[in-house]
Design a protein around this motif. Structure first.
Motif, PDB file in Angstrom:
ATOM      1  N   GLY A 263       0.828  -1.174   0.166  1.00  0.00           N
ATOM      2  CA  GLY A 263      -0.103   0.066   0.291  1.00  0.00           C
ATOM      3  C   GLY A 263       0.880   1.193  -0.022  1.00  0.00           C
ATOM      4  O   GLY A 263       0.461   2.374   0.170  1.00  0.00           O
ATOM      5  N   GLY A 264       2.147   1.267  -0.138  1.00  0.00           N
ATOM      6  CA  GLY A 264       3.203   2.340  -0.256  1.00  0.00           C
ATOM      7  C   GLY A 264       3.330   2.933  -1.343  1.00  0.00           C
ATOM      8  O   GLY A 264       4.275   3.865  -1.549  1.00  0.00           O
ATOM      9  N   THR A 265       2.911   2.785  -2.508  1.00  0.00           N
ATOM     10  CA  THR A 265       3.077   3.255  -3.552  1.00  0.00           C
ATOM     11  C   THR A 265       2.809   4.695  -3.623  1.00  0.00           C
ATOM     12  O   THR A 265       1.801   5.198  -3.219  1.00  0.00           O
ATOM     13  CB  THR A 265       2.233   2.756  -5.043  1.00  0.00           C
ATOM     14  OG1 THR A 265       2.622   1.523  -5.104  1.00  0.00           O
ATOM     15  CG2 THR A 265       2.495   3.608  -6.188  1.00  0.00           C
ATOM     16  N   GLY A 266       3.764   5.468  -3.892  1.00  0.00           N
ATOM     17  CA  GLY A 266       3.662   7.036  -3.938  1.00  0.00           C
ATOM     18  C   GLY A 266       4.099   7.591  -2.479  1.00  0.00           C
ATOM     19  O   GLY A 266       3.811   8.979  -2.486  1.00  0.00           O
ATOM     20  N   GLU A 267       4.825   6.908  -1.671  1.00  0.00           N
ATOM     21  CA  GLU A 267       5.491   7.517  -0.503  1.00  0.00           C
ATOM     22  C   GLU A 267       6.617   8.432  -1.002  1.00  0.00           C
ATOM     23  O   GLU A 267       7.819   8.004  -0.395  1.00  0.00           O
ATOM     24  CB  GLU A 267       5.856   6.441   0.469  1.00  0.00           C
ATOM     25  CG  GLU A 267       4.428   5.969   1.156  1.00  0.00           C
ATOM     26  CD  GLU A 267       3.780   7.054   2.026  1.00  0.00           C
ATOM     27  OE1 GLU A 267       4.437   7.703   2.835  1.00  0.00           O
ATOM     28  OE2 GLU A 267       2.737   6.829   2.003  1.00  0.00           O
ATOM     29  N   ILE A 268       6.346   9.341  -1.743  1.00  0.00           N
ATOM     30  CA  ILE A 268       7.556   9.867  -2.241  1.00  0.00           C
ATOM     31  C   ILE A 268       8.197  10.998  -1.310  1.00  0.00           C
ATOM     32  O   ILE A 268       9.286  11.368  -1.554  1.00  0.00           O
ATOM     33  CB  ILE A 268       7.097  10.827  -3.781  1.00  0.00           C
ATOM     34  CG1 ILE A 268       8.076  11.129  -4.570  1.00  0.00           C
ATOM     35  CG2 ILE A 268       6.170  12.115  -3.078  1.00  0.00           C
ATOM     36  CD1 ILE A 268       7.756  11.765  -5.804  1.00  0.00           C
ATOM     37  N   GLY A 269       7.562  11.183  -0.237  1.00  0.00           N
ATOM     38  CA  GLY A 269       8.121  12.094   0.793  1.00  0.00           C
ATOM     39  C   GLY A 269       9.500  11.539   1.306  1.00  0.00           C
ATOM     40  O   GLY A 269      10.478  12.211   1.850  1.00  0.00           O
ATOM     41  N   PHE A 270       9.586  10.076   1.244  1.00  0.00           N
ATOM     42  CA  PHE A 270      10.873   9.332   1.662  1.00  0.00           C
ATOM     43  C   PHE A 270      11.852   9.335   0.352  1.00  0.00           C
ATOM     44  O   PHE A 270      13.122   8.612   0.848  1.00  0.00           O
ATOM     45  CB  PHE A 270      10.516   7.935   1.938  1.00  0.00           C
ATOM     46  CG  PHE A 270       9.749   7.940   3.109  1.00  0.00           C
ATOM     47  CD1 PHE A 270      10.601   7.765   4.723  1.00  0.00           C
ATOM     48  CD2 PHE A 270       8.486   8.040   3.435  1.00  0.00           C
ATOM     49  CE1 PHE A 270       9.921   7.665   5.802  1.00  0.00           C
ATOM     50  CE2 PHE A 270       7.888   8.071   4.707  1.00  0.00           C
ATOM     51  CZ  PHE A 270       8.592   7.922   5.869  1.00  0.00           C
ATOM     52  N   LEU A 271      11.506   9.822  -0.778  1.00  0.00           N
ATOM     53  CA  LEU A 271      12.436   9.861  -1.753  1.00  0.00           C
ATOM     54  C   LEU A 271      13.807  10.568  -1.556  1.00  0.00           C
ATOM     55  O   LEU A 271      13.751  11.694  -1.286  1.00  0.00           O
ATOM     56  CB  LEU A 271      11.719  10.282  -3.226  1.00  0.00           C
ATOM     57  CG  LEU A 271      12.573  10.237  -4.426  1.00  0.00           C
ATOM     58  CD1 LEU A 271      12.730   8.771  -4.967  1.00  0.00           C
ATOM     59  CD2 LEU A 271      12.061  11.180  -5.409  1.00  0.00           C
ATOM     60  N   PRO A 272      15.135   9.673  -1.536  1.00  0.00           N
ATOM     61  CA  PRO A 272      16.256  10.377  -1.521  1.00  0.00           C
ATOM     62  C   PRO A 272      16.289  11.396  -2.595  1.00  0.00           C
ATOM     63  O   PRO A 272      16.325  11.050  -3.632  1.00  0.00           O
ATOM     64  CB  PRO A 272      17.348   9.456  -1.422  1.00  0.00           C
ATOM     65  CG  PRO A 272      16.618   8.197  -1.180  1.00  0.00           C
ATOM     66  CD  PRO A 272      15.103   8.289  -1.640  1.00  0.00           C
ATOM     67  N   VAL A 273      16.759  12.733  -2.517  1.00  0.00           N
ATOM     68  CA  VAL A 273      17.113  13.768  -3.432  1.00  0.00           C
ATOM     69  C   VAL A 273      18.204  14.535  -2.839  1.00  0.00           C
ATOM     70  O   VAL A 273      18.392  14.909  -1.955  1.00  0.00           O
ATOM     71  CB  VAL A 273      15.603  14.544  -3.498  1.00  0.00           C
ATOM     72  CG1 VAL A 273      14.539  13.714  -4.268  1.00  0.00           C
ATOM     73  CG2 VAL A 273      15.197  15.147  -2.189  1.00  0.00           C
ATOM     74  N   PRO A 274      18.777  15.365  -4.042  1.00  0.00           N
ATOM     75  CA  PRO A 274      19.849  16.116  -3.782  1.00  0.00           C
ATOM     76  C   PRO A 274      19.162  17.489  -3.070  1.00  0.00           C
ATOM     77  O   PRO A 274      17.970  17.754  -3.171  1.00  0.00           O
ATOM     78  CB  PRO A 274      20.431  16.437  -4.955  1.00  0.00           C
ATOM     79  CG  PRO A 274      19.204  16.189  -6.173  1.00  0.00           C
ATOM     80  CD  PRO A 274      18.692  15.022  -5.324  1.00  0.00           C
ATOM     81  N   GLY A 275      19.922  17.980  -2.199  1.00  0.00           N
ATOM     82  CA  GLY A 275      19.495  19.574  -1.762  1.00  0.00           C
ATOM     83  C   GLY A 275      18.998  19.410  -0.408  1.00  0.00           C
ATOM     84  O   GLY A 275      18.679  20.347   0.341  1.00  0.00           O
ATOM     85  N   THR A 276      19.020  18.302   0.416  1.00  0.00           N
ATOM     86  CA  THR A 276      18.742  17.985   1.531  1.00  0.00           C
ATOM     87  C   THR A 276      19.707  17.933   2.566  1.00  0.00           C
ATOM     88  O   THR A 276      20.949  18.001   1.791  1.00  0.00           O
ATOM     89  CB  THR A 276      17.710  16.694   1.808  1.00  0.00           C
ATOM     90  OG1 THR A 276      18.461  15.648   1.553  1.00  0.00           O
ATOM     91  CG2 THR A 276      16.549  16.864   0.993  1.00  0.00           C
ATOM     92  N   LYS A 277      19.694  17.888   3.790  1.00  0.00           N
ATOM     93  CA  LYS A 277      20.790  17.882   4.695  1.00  0.00           C
ATOM     94  C   LYS A 277      21.456  16.348   5.011  1.00  0.00           C
ATOM     95  O   LYS A 277      22.441  16.408   5.629  1.00  0.00           O
ATOM     96  CB  LYS A 277      20.674  18.603   5.975  1.00  0.00           C
ATOM     97  CG  LYS A 277      20.387  20.197   5.790  1.00  0.00           C
ATOM     98  CD  LYS A 277      20.121  20.941   7.219  1.00  0.00           C
ATOM     99  CE  LYS A 277      19.766  22.300   6.878  1.00  0.00           C
ATOM    100  NZ  LYS A 277      19.572  23.139   8.021  1.00  0.00           N
ATOM    101  N   GLY A 278      20.447  15.510   4.813  1.00  0.00           N
ATOM    102  CA  GLY A 278      20.951  14.134   5.101  1.00  0.00           C
ATOM    103  C   GLY A 278      20.185  13.082   4.075  1.00  0.00           C
ATOM    104  O   GLY A 278      19.531  13.332   3.053  1.00  0.00           O
ATOM    105  N   LEU A 279      19.931  11.933   4.606  1.00  0.00           N
ATOM    106  CA  LEU A 279      19.205  10.886   3.924  1.00  0.00           C
ATOM    107  C   LEU A 279      17.782  10.433   4.707  1.00  0.00           C
ATOM    108  O   LEU A 279      17.912  10.589   6.113  1.00  0.00           O
ATOM    109  CB  LEU A 279      19.871   9.714   3.649  1.00  0.00           C
ATOM    110  CG  LEU A 279      20.852   9.808   2.536  1.00  0.00           C
ATOM    111  CD1 LEU A 279      21.864   8.656   2.583  1.00  0.00           C
ATOM    112  CD2 LEU A 279      20.460  10.281   1.310  1.00  0.00           C
ATOM    113  N   PRO A 280      16.710  10.066   4.352  1.00  0.00           N
ATOM    114  CA  PRO A 280      15.547   9.620   5.064  1.00  0.00           C
ATOM    115  C   PRO A 280      15.918   8.202   5.590  1.00  0.00           C
ATOM    116  O   PRO A 280      16.894   7.789   5.361  1.00  0.00           O
ATOM    117  CB  PRO A 280      14.591   9.712   3.911  1.00  0.00           C
ATOM    118  CG  PRO A 280      15.100   9.327   2.578  1.00  0.00           C
ATOM    119  CD  PRO A 280      16.528  10.166   2.654  1.00  0.00           C
ATOM    120  N   SER A 281      15.042   7.805   6.557  1.00  0.00           N
ATOM    121  CA  SER A 281      15.122   6.849   7.387  1.00  0.00           C
ATOM    122  C   SER A 281      13.981   6.027   7.087  1.00  0.00           C
ATOM    123  O   SER A 281      12.900   6.528   6.554  1.00  0.00           O
ATOM    124  CB  SER A 281      15.740   6.868   8.736  1.00  0.00           C
ATOM    125  OG  SER A 281      14.497   7.475   9.585  1.00  0.00           O
ATOM    126  N   ALA A 282      13.775   4.807   7.596  1.00  0.00           N
ATOM    127  CA  ALA A 282      12.514   3.930   7.661  1.00  0.00           C
ATOM    128  C   ALA A 282      11.498   4.687   8.529  1.00  0.00           C
ATOM    129  O   ALA A 282      10.308   4.479   8.322  1.00  0.00           O
ATOM    130  CB  ALA A 282      12.930   2.387   8.238  1.00  0.00           C
TER     131      ALA A 282
END
Length: 406
Positions: free
Chosen positions: A233-252
Motif C-alpha cells: 500500500g506504499g506506492t507514492g510515499e515520495i516524501g521518503f525519496l532521497p534527493v539532492p538538496g537536503t541535509k541528509g537521507l531519509p530513514s525507515a
C-alpha cells in the motif's frame, strides 16, 4: 450459451441504472435509445426498477406532448445515505449525501495537536452523528474515510505511521464497531487522484501521477485507468525519496531527509521567507499555500509583476519549481506517466504560474515528454474522492442486490 431471461433482465437493469447514474434523469425514450432495447422491454425495465424502489418519476422532459415517454426517471436518491470523512493531523471534515451524491450536510472541527486519542475519536464520531442528523438520515449505508498513512491493500486496515496521531487508526476501528454501515478506508492522496481524474484536472487522462502538496508530501499513481497501491500500500510515499538538496537521507521512520524536506509545507514557508515574502493563510489552510498564492498573484499583470515584490515572487516560484521538478523527474524516469498533476492546497494555489515553471524545469531534467498541470480541487479533493469512492461502492451494492432479486 445465451443468458437466461432472469440474467438478461438483471444485465439490462444494471445497464439502465448505470446510465441514470452517469447521465442523470432520462425519459423512457432516451433509455430505449441508449440501451438499444425495444419499447416493451424498456417499459418492463422501468416497471421492475420502480417496483423495487430504485427509480422513480422525478419530473418531465421538455417535450410538449404528455405520456409515459415524457416522464423523467431518476435514481431514488434517499434509498441510501452516505458519508465521507477527511481526517487530517489537526482536524476532521465530514459530508453526508444521498445515493446520487447530493450534499445534505457538512461540517468540520479542529482536533488539537497532542490531544489524547479517546477524546479525539469521540469528537470525530460526534461530528459525524451531528451531520447525519442534520441531513435527516436515520442511518448511513456506507462511510468512506480518507486518511494519511498506509492502507493495507489486502485487509484495508489503516496502518500506523510514525508522526501520525493515534486517533486516526482508532477512529476507523470505532466506526466499524459502532456503525451498521460499511466503512471504507483509503489513503488521502489516492482519493485526491480519484477526484482529480473524475471531476478535476485529469479528466482526460487514464495515466498520470498526482503529487500531493499539502502539510505533507505524497503521490498517487494511476496507470491505464487503475490506481496502483503496491505490495504494502506504499506506492507514492515520495516524501521518503532521497534527493539532492537536503541535509541528509531519509530513514525507515523519518522522511526529513527526503523529498518532503524540500517541498513540505514547512520547507516552502521557509523558502518564501528567504525571498522576503509573507502572506496570511486562510482557516484550515497550510501557510505555504498562502505564500504560493500570493506569489502567483504578484506575477499577474494587475499584480505588478515588474515591481520588487513581483521579482521576488518570480524568484521564489522559480526556486520552488526547481525543487518540485526533482521529484517529478524521478517519477517520470520510473513510470513515464506523461502527465503530472500538482495537487493539494499548494498545487492549486500555484496554478499555471507554478505548473508551467515545473514543466520547464522538468523538460530540462528528463528526456520524457511530461505535461504538468495544476490540480483544480485543492485540499477538498480528499473529501470529494472519499465521497466518490463511497458512492460507487454503495451503488454497486444496491444495484447488485437488485440484480439478485431480478
Amino acid at each position: 450459451m445465451p443468458a437466461s431471461p432472469s440474467t438478461a433482465r438483471a444485465i439490462n437493469d444494471r445497464h439502465a441504472l448505470n446510465l441514470l447514474q452517469e447521465r442523470g434523469p432520462l425519459t423512457a425514450g432516451q433509455l430505449k435509445q441508449l440501451t438499444g432495447l425495444s419499447r416493451p422491454s424498456v417499459a418492463d425495465l422501468v416497471e421492475r426498477l420502480g417496483d423495487s424502489g430504485l427509480i422513480g418519476v422525478v419530473g418531465e422532459s421538455g417535450e410538449q406532448r404528455r405520456g409515459p415517454n415524457a416522464r423523467l426517471y431518476g435514481i431514488v436518491a434517499d434509498r441510501a445515505h452516505l458519508a465521507a470523512l477527511d481526517i487530517r493531523t489537526h482536524g476532521v471534515s465530514v459530508v453526508v449525501t444521498d445515493l446520487v451524491g447530493t450534499t445534505l450536510a457538512e461540517a468540520s472541527a479542529p482536533i488539537p495537536e497532542g490531544a489524547r486519542s479517546g477524546p479525539s475519536v469521540e469528537r470525530a464520531v460526534a461530528l459525524l452523528e451531528e451531520a447525519t442528523r442534520e441531513a435527516g438520515a436515520s442511518a448511513l449505508h456506507s462511510v468512506g474515510v480518507g486518511a494519511p498513512g498506509l492502507i493495507d491493500p489486502v485487509t484495508g486496515v489503516l496502518n500506523g505511521s510514525t508522526g501520525l496521531p493515534a486517533w486516526h487508526r482508532d477512529l476507523v476501528g470505532v466506526l466499524r464497531e459502532r456503525l451498521p454501515a460499511t466503512v471504507l478506508v483509503e489513503n488521502e492522496t489516492n482519493l485526491a487522484a480519484l477526484a482529480e481524474q473524475r471531476v478535476g484536472a485529469a479528466r482526460d487522462r487514464d495515466t498520470f501521477v498526482l503529487l500531493w502538496l499539502g502539510l505533507s508530501v505524497g503521490a498517487a499513481v494511476v496507470l491505464d485507468g487503475s490506481l496502483r497501491r503496491g505490495a504494502s500500500g506504499g506506492t507514492g510515499e515520495i516524501g521518503f525519496l532521497p534527493v539532492p538538496g537536503t541535509k541528509g537521507l531519509p530513514s525507515a521512520t523519518e522522511c526529513g531527509g527526503g523529498f518532503h524536506a524540500l517541498v513540505g509545507s514547512a520547507a516552502v514557508t521557509a523558502l518564501a521567507a528567504e525571498h522576503g515574502l509573507s502572506a496570511r493563510a486562510a482557516a484550515h489552510e497550510p501557510a505555504a499555500a498562502a505564500h504560493i498564492r500570493a506569489a502567483a498573484r504578484a506575477l499577474a499583470p494587475e499584480g505588478g509583476a515588474g515591481s520588487a515584490r513581483g521579482q521576488a515572487a518570480a524568484r521564489f516560484l522559480d526556486a520552488l519549481a526547481g525543487r518540485l521538478a526533482i521529484g517529478a523527474a524521478s517519477v517520470a524516469a520510473v513510470l513515464d506517466p506523461g502527465c503530472v498533476v500538482l495537487g493539494g492546497e499548494l498545487g492549486e494555489a500555484g496554478g499555471a504560474a507554478l505548473a508551467d515553471r515545473v514543466a520547464a524545469r522538468l523538460a530540462a531534467l528528463s528526456p520524457l515528454a511530461t505535461e504538468v498541470r495544476a490540480g483544480s480541487l485543492g485540499g477538498g479533493a480528499v473529501l470529494r474522492g472519499a465521497l466518490l469512492m463511497t458512492r460507487d461502492a454503495a451503488q454497486d451494492e444496491v444495484f447488485a442486490a437488485r440484480g439478485r432479486l431480478g
